[in-house]
Structures are given as structure tokens and as C-alpha cells.
Design an enzyme around this catalytic site. Structure first.
Site, short mmCIF file in Angstrom:
data_model
loop_
_atom_site.label_atom_id
_atom_site.label_comp_id
_atom_site.label_asym_id
_atom_site.label_seq_id
_atom_site.Cartn_x
_atom_site.Cartn_y
_atom_site.Cartn_z
N ARG A 71 -15.03 6.16 5.03
CA ARG A 71 -16.41 6.30 5.49
C ARG A 71 -16.59 6.10 6.99
O ARG A 71 -17.26 6.86 7.66
CB ARG A 71 -17.30 5.30 4.74
CG ARG A 71 -17.57 5.67 3.29
CD ARG A 71 -18.18 4.51 2.52
NE ARG A 71 -17.19 3.44 2.33
CZ ARG A 71 -17.22 2.26 2.93
NH1 ARG A 71 -18.21 1.95 3.75
NH2 ARG A 71 -16.28 1.34 2.71
N THR B 46 -3.16 5.47 2.90
CA THR B 46 -3.93 6.19 1.88
C THR B 46 -2.96 6.89 0.95
O THR B 46 -1.75 6.80 1.11
CB THR B 46 -4.82 7.27 2.52
OG1 THR B 46 -3.96 8.34 2.97
CG2 THR B 46 -5.60 6.74 3.70
N VAL C 217 9.40 4.22 -1.34
CA VAL C 217 10.30 3.90 -2.45
C VAL C 217 10.48 2.39 -2.51
O VAL C 217 10.89 1.78 -1.52
CB VAL C 217 11.69 4.57 -2.26
CG1 VAL C 217 12.60 4.24 -3.44
CG2 VAL C 217 11.55 6.06 -2.07
N LEU D 106 10.86 -3.32 -0.57
CA LEU D 106 12.34 -3.43 -0.61
C LEU D 106 12.97 -2.52 0.45
O LEU D 106 12.52 -1.38 0.63
CB LEU D 106 12.87 -3.02 -1.97
CG LEU D 106 12.49 -3.89 -3.17
CD1 LEU D 106 13.06 -3.29 -4.45
CD2 LEU D 106 12.99 -5.32 -3.00
N GLY E 238 -3.46 -3.88 -13.37
CA GLY E 238 -3.38 -3.20 -12.07
C GLY E 238 -1.99 -2.66 -11.75
O GLY E 238 -1.67 -2.39 -10.59
N GLU F 181 -1.55 3.53 -11.95
CA GLU F 181 -2.60 4.24 -11.23
C GLU F 181 -3.83 4.26 -12.14
O GLU F 181 -3.69 4.10 -13.36
CB GLU F 181 -2.15 5.70 -11.00
CG GLU F 181 -0.88 5.85 -10.21
CD GLU F 181 -1.04 5.53 -8.74
OE1 GLU F 181 -2.13 5.78 -8.21
OE2 GLU F 181 -0.08 5.02 -8.14
N LYS G 145 10.00 9.85 -5.79
CA LYS G 145 10.78 8.81 -5.10
C LYS G 145 12.26 9.20 -5.02
O LYS G 145 12.89 9.06 -3.97
CB LYS G 145 10.63 7.47 -5.82
CG LYS G 145 9.25 6.86 -5.64
CD LYS G 145 9.09 5.60 -6.44
CE LYS G 145 7.69 5.03 -6.27
NZ LYS G 145 7.40 3.96 -7.22
#
Ligand code: ADP
Ligand code: ASP
Ligand code: MG
Length: 814
Positions: free
Chosen positions: A507, A554, A608, A612, A663, A666, A681
Site C-alpha cells: 500500500r 514478497t 531453498v 540454512l 502456519g 501456504e 527449489k
């Protein structure tokens, strides 16, 4: 005896004039003082401006004149509140003369250099008069002498040359009889042998003081100004600049010649042979130590002593095949410019003699072009040489230091740090004395260049890093928290000054080129302007800060489409977003090549295994000459969580629901369960290992049923999971019967990659993988049997944020 000179700001207000008087009072207790003063700050500019208004028949010249009048009247009434009528009247008379001169210019529509010099001389005449009268009313023994009666010049108006034999005689004979403790002299102004009013060039009051100091062989020349000495670079451009304690005459000359305005360049010359030290002091902070300029350089702080710059430069290039090996071209070029009083600031000539390149004041461009093309008219018509090439919008930056010649690698360091920051160098010159290395660059890059060089040569290796973050969700927020917490540590221990200079969510966006104070970043972003990807890029480019890094937190394709533009602007890219690296191969390759071409990092470690060090390890293996033969990995935290919690006592549907609630998936669980995320990945790892694969080349052996895969929404998907529970139970049973566990595995073998559910036997490194952990096994030429294994939390906002943070720090080291 001492000579003190006070510049425009020092006499720019009643308050500052009082400071000057205090300084003079202190000194005059034990010595005779000659005090040279400039015009009230800004008045010389205003006088030139009002003259041009009159010349242009612009009636606003009356108002501009009145404002000059008011400035002087206000200062008088503040300095001499009572019994000031004589002083006011006398100033009034002078100003009336000035007004008549302006009316004349207005009427006849002409402003000659001669008239201009007469006009600007009022600035110093007025200031010296006001200061003298103020001191007299306060009971000080002071006298004013008009320096026009002392300094004699030729008639080269606006920058007249001094006739030293007459001038020195005048000064000596005047001061032989003068027995005043304090003598006030107006700076800058002089008279020609023909009696015309002349001036010594803009900033010339410094020169007046030096001429007087040398004529009288005084002990010390003091230049009092508005900064605490000559700085390592212009303090208005570089916040970290600091005053230089000690400079040699040569160093001071080079710095001032190349733009350090604090000292007018010719000032050093008269005092140089007499070894009179010049002390630069701050009127507003007299207790500060200032800078001493003398014979010794005393270079304690490394070889480079300062950096300066001259703006408004044009580059002239004379080139052509007809120049090679034929003497005389340069001579004719220089002579033409000299005859037309065009000053050459910088010269470079390629050893091929095919071209010669000169830096001049851009105001002289038209003149230079006309006269040089006329001089070489014949050669140009015969196509032996090209018409003079002119480039404008340039600036010169110069690195200066007496001891640079004995230090190797200084120019290398200078040019590589400029290059790394995308500052294009148009021409380079190094004086034969090696006291100065100068470069011609675009005007728009000056601030960045000065800051870059200052950091490189004067800031004890503290490196500034400027970060622009887009995406302020869970991970973005954690990243900012971590940066806020670590800023001091980084500065002290890693010598990195990490600043967040831009923030954006979908925004709003907010910028601060001095670094956003992260205490209340949320409010700042909320109060910011409307978010726009292109404007975010423009702002980052516009700020033109060194060591800039764009961070994408994002999962948006439009954001990843911008990476190319950032890299092309020499802004490093750190991507948490996987889209760019798993998009088509050309796009990925293009970004990698741009990163090489523009010498800026493009880093995506968190694509990936979150925080790590998977990609970094892979790159290190390859860089050190190893070759990847296979990669076997569990790369989905969410799938690992799901299969670790699934057994005969719970429905597959419920496990997925729980994972989503916690959580770990997705919002739409199909993205995880379809295996696409894992395929992306392994694709990235395969590409980083040197394989030219695309997503379609990754074999996806889905464990879902046809109806799972064809469901149109997340809800429908959950229903179909419930419906096909038997299918999932049979997958589980099959593994259990073989004493295996289910793991979703990505495999890259011999250039081919696939993803799918595997039954992992006991003892295999994947078997005990817990929770949402990830594991990656690299089989390489050097690790053929026992793979190199990286294992740990592969999802979660905190570890992902720390992975991005590590990439930002890596961007600095690259
Ligand atoms: P004055 O009116 O006292 O003669 P000037 O404006 O001529 O003062 O010179 C002082 C100014 O020179 C400073 O305010 C600063 O902006 C500018 N400057 C440029 N380069 C330097 C430098 N290397 N060190 C100090 N000042 C510099
Ligand atoms: N007043 C003159 C100028 O502004 C001279 C000086 O200040 O040194 O250029
Ligand atoms: Mg000055």
C-alpha cells in the site's frame, strides 16, 4: 603582527559580527592586527543578481535593491542601537550611489565587466565601514583603510592580476606609519594602474589577506570562516567529513584548486615562499582547533589527505587520425584557449596521440567551440581532425595528498570503488607530482562519488550499506527487528553501517536517504506515499547512494520482474521471493549475467531451506573446483511436518488442517501438497549446480489422487482429501510394513531432477528428520560416498529473516 580575514558568514549578521569583534579584542591585547573582511554573506551574489535584473529591464530590481539596503540597515541598527544616524546616513549615501549605478544599467541596457566590478565593490566597502564604526562606538582603537589604495592590478576585470612590486610598496609604506592596534581592510577589491575599480575574483578576500600578510612578512595568516578548518572533503556533501589538522602548502593548493571553496586558490602563493603559516579557523566555534597549512604535510592518517570537486565542467575532445605523430596540435589548441582567456582545469592525452582531452569551466564552452573550430578549420575541412567534441554536465573529483606517490594501489582503490558503485569515469588525470589523482564524472554522481571515496580513504573502513526493503509481512517485520537489534553490533564489530533507506508494503512506501529510524518504522510507512514498484526503483536510483541493496520479501512476480532494473542500476538484489530463480531459464541466466556485468550481487539464499546456508555452500563447493553429481533433499518444511504427524490414528485431512492452523503451509495448501514448491527449489539447486533445466523438466511424481489434483478450490481440495482417506492410509501402511517412513524428497541425479513421496528406511539420514526441518545432501566429486549434509529448520519467519539478513551482509562483502 597578524593578518586575520573574516569571510561572508562571519560578517553575515549582527550576531556574527559581535563574535568577530570579540575575537579581535582578544588578539589586540598583545599584537597589532590587520583585519580583512568580506562583504556581508550573500551580498556579492545579490549585487550581481540585481545588476542582471536591471540589465534585463526587469523592474523587480528596485525590490532587490531595497532588500540589499534593508540587510545593511538592520545590521547597523542592531549593532549600534543608539546614535546611529551618522552611520546610517553615510551608508545611505553609498547605497544611493549604488542605486544610481543600477538605474544607469537599466537605462543603457549594458553591464560591462568594468561596471560589474565597480558594483560588487560596494559589498566590501559597506561591510568594512559598518564593522569599523561599530568597533569605534565601542571604544576600540580601530582605523579603516581602503585596500583599493594599496592593491594595484591590471585591468583584467572580475579577476585582476596583482602588480606585486607596486602593491608591496604601497602596503609597506602605509603600515610603516600606521600605529593603530586594529586596521580594517575591505577584501576582494583593488584598483588598476589606470585608477579603475577591479576585483580579485570570487572568493578573493582570502587573497587580499594573503597579499598583505606576505608584503608585511607577518607571523601568521588566519582565515576565519564558517567551518572548523579545511575538511577531508566538502562537509556540505559528506556528513562524515572531518577537519584536517595539518596540510602542506601544496596539498592545500591542490585541494582548493580542485574546489575546496574554503580557501581561494591563489591565496597560498604569496605566503608560500615566506613560509608564513595559514591557520583556518571557525568564527562560530573559535575554540575548535582548525587547520594549519605550512611547509610540512605531517601525513599521519594515510597517504590521501582530502578529496575535492569542481562542478560545472565541460570536457573538450580534439581527435583525428591527422593528429598522430604531427607536433603542434596541442600547442595550437592551448594557445587558442589561452588567447581567449579560457582556463584549462585538466588535461589528458592518450599515448596514441590520436586525441587530446581538456576539462574547462562549462561557461566557456561556446567560446571554446567557436575558437578551436576556427583555428583548425583547415584540418577539419580536410577531415584530418574532427570538429571539437563538447560534453557538459560533468564534474571533476580529485584525491589529494603529498605522500600518495610513495603508496601503491591508491588509484586502483579509487577507481575500483567508483566502478563498483556504477560511477562512470569519463577522463582521468594524474599530476606528474602524484599529489593529485583526478577524474571527470557526471555531475549527478558527485555526491555518491565523494561519499564513496571518503568512506574508502578516511572512514577507517566503516562501510555504509543502504537497504531498500519491499514486503513487510511476517518475514519482513522480523527482518527489520533483527536489523534494528544488530545495527550497533555491525558497526562496532564488522565495520558495517547498515541503514534502511526505503520501505514498502503493497500500500505505502517511505524513504529517508539518511537512514530510517527503525523505532517507529510502521507509522512512517503508514504516513508514506502510495506504493509503486516503478517509483520505488526510481527513488532508489534517484538517491544514488553507494552500496545499495534491494530486498524482496514478497512472493510477487511483478516485484521479481524489477530485479533486472535494479541490477542495471548497480543496486544489489537480495530475493526471498523464489519466482525469478524458478522462472524460465533465460530470465534466471539473464539476472546472473547482469549481476556479473554490473559487478553487483544477486543473492537468494532463502529460496531453498530458509536460513540454512544451502546455496552458499553449493557455490563455495563449485568455486573451489568441486563438481556436484547428485543432490538428495527434503526441502519442504510443511510436507515434512505433515508426514511426521500422519499415521493410522489420524486422518490425512486433519493433519493438513493442523499444519495450516500452525502456519506451516501456504494459505492454499495445494501449493505445498502438489509438490510445485519443492520442484522449484530443486530446480534452483540444479541450476546453481550448472544444469540448464526448466520447471517442466522436473518430474513431479505426485502422491495426490486425480480428484485431489483437479479440485478447483482449497475447500474442494480438503473435501477430496477426506474422500480419499483410504488412499493416504494405504501409502502409510505400505511404508510401515517395510519399516519405512514417508518423506517428500527432491532428487537431482546426473542432470535430471524429480520430486515425490519416498519410503525411507531406518538408518537413512532422512529417516529421523523431525518437525519442519529440511535436509540437503550434496554428492560431489570430493564427497562421492558420504555426502555433505546440511540440516536444520527450513521454514519459519525468524530463520527466513536471518537468512535474508545474511544475504544483505554478504552483498557488502561480495
Ligand atoms: P567564507 O565566506 O568564509 O570565505 P566560503 O563559503 O568561501 O567561506 O568557504 C567555506 C565553505 O567552503 C564551507 O562552508 C564549505 O561549504 C565549503 N567547502 C568546500 N570544500 C570544503 C572543504 N574541503 N573543507 C571545508 N569547507 C569546504
Ligand atoms: N565577497 C566576495 C565574494 O563573495 C569575496 C569574498 O567573500 O571572498 O566572492
Ligand atoms: Mg571564501
Amino acid at each position: 603582527m597578524k593578518v586575520l580575514k573574516f569571510g561572508g558568514t562571519s560578517v553575515g549578521s549582527a550576531k556574527n559580527i559581535n563574535k568577530v569583534i570579540d575575537i579581535l579584542k582578544n588578539y589586540s591585547n598583545d599584537d597589532n592586527i590587520i583585519c580583512v573582511v568580506s562583504a556581508v554573506g550573500g551580498i556579492t551574489d545579490k549585487l550581481i543578481h540585481v545588476a542582471n535584473l536591471a540589465l534585463d529591464k526587469d523592474d523587480s530590481y528596485h525590490a532587490a535593491f531595497n532588500s540589499i539596503k534593508k540587510i545593511h540597515r538592520d545590521i547597523i541598527t542592531e549593532l549600534i542601537p543608539k546614535k546611529n544616524s551618522v552611520v546610517l546616513k553615510s551608508v545611505e549615501t553609498k547605497l544611493q550611489e549604488l542605486k544610481s549605478l543600477l538605474d544607469g544599467i537599466y537605462l543603457i541596457n549594458e553591464l560591462s565587466p568594468k561596471t560589474s566590478d565597480k558594483l560588487v565593490s560596494y559589498g566590501e566597502l559597506l561591510s568594512s565601514y559598518i564593522i569599523t564604526e561599530t568597533m569605534t562606538t565601542r571604544g576600540l582603537k580601530v582605523i579603516r583603510k581602503n585596500s583599493q589604495e594599496l592593491i594595484t592590478t591590471n585591468s583584467n576585470f572580475s579577476k585582476a592580476e596583482v602588480d606585486f612590486s607596486i602593491t608591496n610598496k604601497n602596503i609597506r609604506s602605509y603600515f610603516k606609519t600606521a600605529d593603530q592596534k586594529i586596521t580594517i581592510l575591505p577584501g576582494f577589491i583593488s584598483k588598476s594602474k589606470r585608477g579603475e575599480i577591479t576585483t580579485l575574483g570570487r572568493g578573493g578576500s582570502d587573497y587580499t589577506a594573503s597579499i598583505v600578510a606576505a608584503a608585511l612578512k607577518v607571523d601568521q595568516l588566519e582565515i576565519w570562516t564558517d567551518v572548523s578548518g579545511m575538511f577531508t572533503t566538502n562537509p556540505k556533501m559528506v556528513k562524515q567529513a572531518f577537519p584536517i589538522k595539518q596540510l602542506s602548502y601544496q596539498e592545500a593548493m591542490e585541494l582548493s584548486h580542485f574546489g575546496a571553496k574554503v580557501l581561494y586558490p591563489p591565496t597560498v602563493q604569496p605566503v608560500l615562499d615566506l613560509k608564513i603559516p595559514i591557520h583556518i579557523k571557525n568564527t562560530l566555534k573559535p575554540e575548535d582547533r582548525g587547520t594549519v597549512i605550512s611547509k610540512k604535510s605531517n601525513g599521519t592518517r594515510g597517504a590521501a589527505k582530502g578529496i575535492s570537486n569542481i562542478s560545472n565542467i565541460a570536457l573538450l575532445t580534439l581527435q583525428g587520425n591527422g593528429m598522430v605523430g604531427i607536433p603542434g596540435f596541442s600547442k595550437r589548441l592551448f594557445e587558442t584557449l589561452a588567447q581567449n582567456k579560457i582556463n584549462i582545469i585538466l588535461i589528458t592525452q592518450a599515448s596514441s596521440e590520436h586525441s587530446i582531452c581538456l576539462g574547462i569551466d562549462a561557461n566557456d564552452t561556446e567560446l571554446a567551440k567557436t575558437f578551436v573550430d576556427a583555428e583548425f578549420e583547415n584540418e577539419i575541412s580536410l577531415k584530418k581532425i574532427d570538429p571539437l567534441i563538447v560534453e557538459t554536465g560533468l564534474s571533476i573529483i580529485a584525491l589529494v595528498g603529498d605522500n600518495m606517490k610513495s603508496h601503491q594501489g591508491i588509484s586502483g582503490k579509487m577507481f575500483s570503488s567508483l566502478g563498483k558503485n556504477n560511477i562512470n569515469i569519463r577522463a582521468i588525470a594524474q599530476g606528474a607530482s602524484e599529489k593529485n589523482i583526478s577524474a571527470v564524472i557526471a555531475e549527478k554522481d558527485v555526491k555518491k562519488a565523494l561519499n564513496t571515496l571518503h568512506e574508502q580513504f578516511f572512514e577507517g573502513n566503516i562501510k555504509q550499506l543502504n537497504v531498500f526493503i519491499t514486503g513487510l509481512g511476517n518475514v519482513g517485520k522480523r527482518l527489520i527487528d533483527q536489523i534494528k537489534q544488530q545495527q550497533n553490533y555491525l558497526k562496532t564489530n564488522l565495520k558495517i553501517n547498515l541503514r534502511v533507506t526505503g520501505l514498502s508494503n503493497s500500500r505505502k512506501m517511505y524513504f529517508d536517504e539518511h537512514g530510517i529510524d527503525l523505532k517507529d518504522w510502521k507509522q512512517k510507512v503508514d504516513s508514506g506515499s502510495k506504493a509503486s514498484l516503478s517509483k520505488f526503483l526510481e527513488a532508489a536510483k534517484e538517491m544514488n547512494l553507494r552500496n545499495s541493496v534491494f530486498v524482496d520479501v514478497t512472493a510477487n512476480k511483478d516485484v521479481s520482474d524489477e530485479y533486472e532494473n535494479y541490477l542495471k542500476s548497480s543496486i544489489a538484489v537480495v530475493a526471498c521471493n523464489k519466482i525469478a530463480c524458478s522462472s524460465n531459464y533465460e530470465n534466471y541466466q539473464n539476472l546472473k549475467s547482469l549481476s556479473l556485468e554490473y559487478n553487483v550481487p544477486f543473492l537468494f539464499e532463502t529460496n531453498v531451506g530458509a536460513g540454512l546456508p544451502v546455496i552458499d555452500t553449493l557455490n563455495n563447493l563449485i568455486a573451489s573446483g568441486d563438481r556436484i553429481t547428485a543432490i538428495h533433499a527434503v526441502l519442504s518444511g510443511s510436507l515434512n511436518y505433515i508426514f511426521n504427524h500422519f499415521d493410522e490414528n489420524i486422518q490425512f485431512h486433519d493433519v493438513v488442517k493442523n499444519a495450516q492452523k500452525e502456519g506451516y503451509t501456504e494459505p492454499d495448501p495445494r501449493i505445498d501438497l502438489s509438490g510445485v514448491d519443492v520442484a522449484r527449489k530443486i530446480l534452483i539447486l540444479a541450476r546453481e549446480s550448472g544444469s540448464k533445466l526448466d520447471l517442466k523438466d522436473i518430474v513431479n511424481e505426485s502422491f495426490l489422487t486425480k480428484s485431489n489434483l483437479s479440485s478447483k478450490s482449497a475447500d474442494e481440495f480438503y473435501k477430496s482429501l477426506m474422500h480419499d482417506e483410504a488412499h493416504f492410509q494405504s501409502l502409510y501402511e505400505s511404508a510401515k510394513s517395510k519399516n519405512c517412513r514417508l518423506k517428500y524428497v527432491a532428487e537431482f541425479d546426473n542432470g535430471k531432477a524429480k520430486v515425490g513421496l519416498r519410503e525411507i528406511p531406518m538408518g537413512h539420514p532422512f529417516y529421523d528428520l523431525e518437525g519442519k526441518d529440511n535436509i540437503v545432501m550434496f554428492y560431489t566429486k570430493r564427497y562421492p560416498d558420504q555426502p555433505m549434509i546440511i540440516k536444520g529448520a527450513g521454514a519459519g519467519a525468524d530463520v527466513t529473516a536471518s537468512g535474508i539478513f545474511a544475504d544483505i551482509i554478504r552483498a557488502e562483502n561480495d
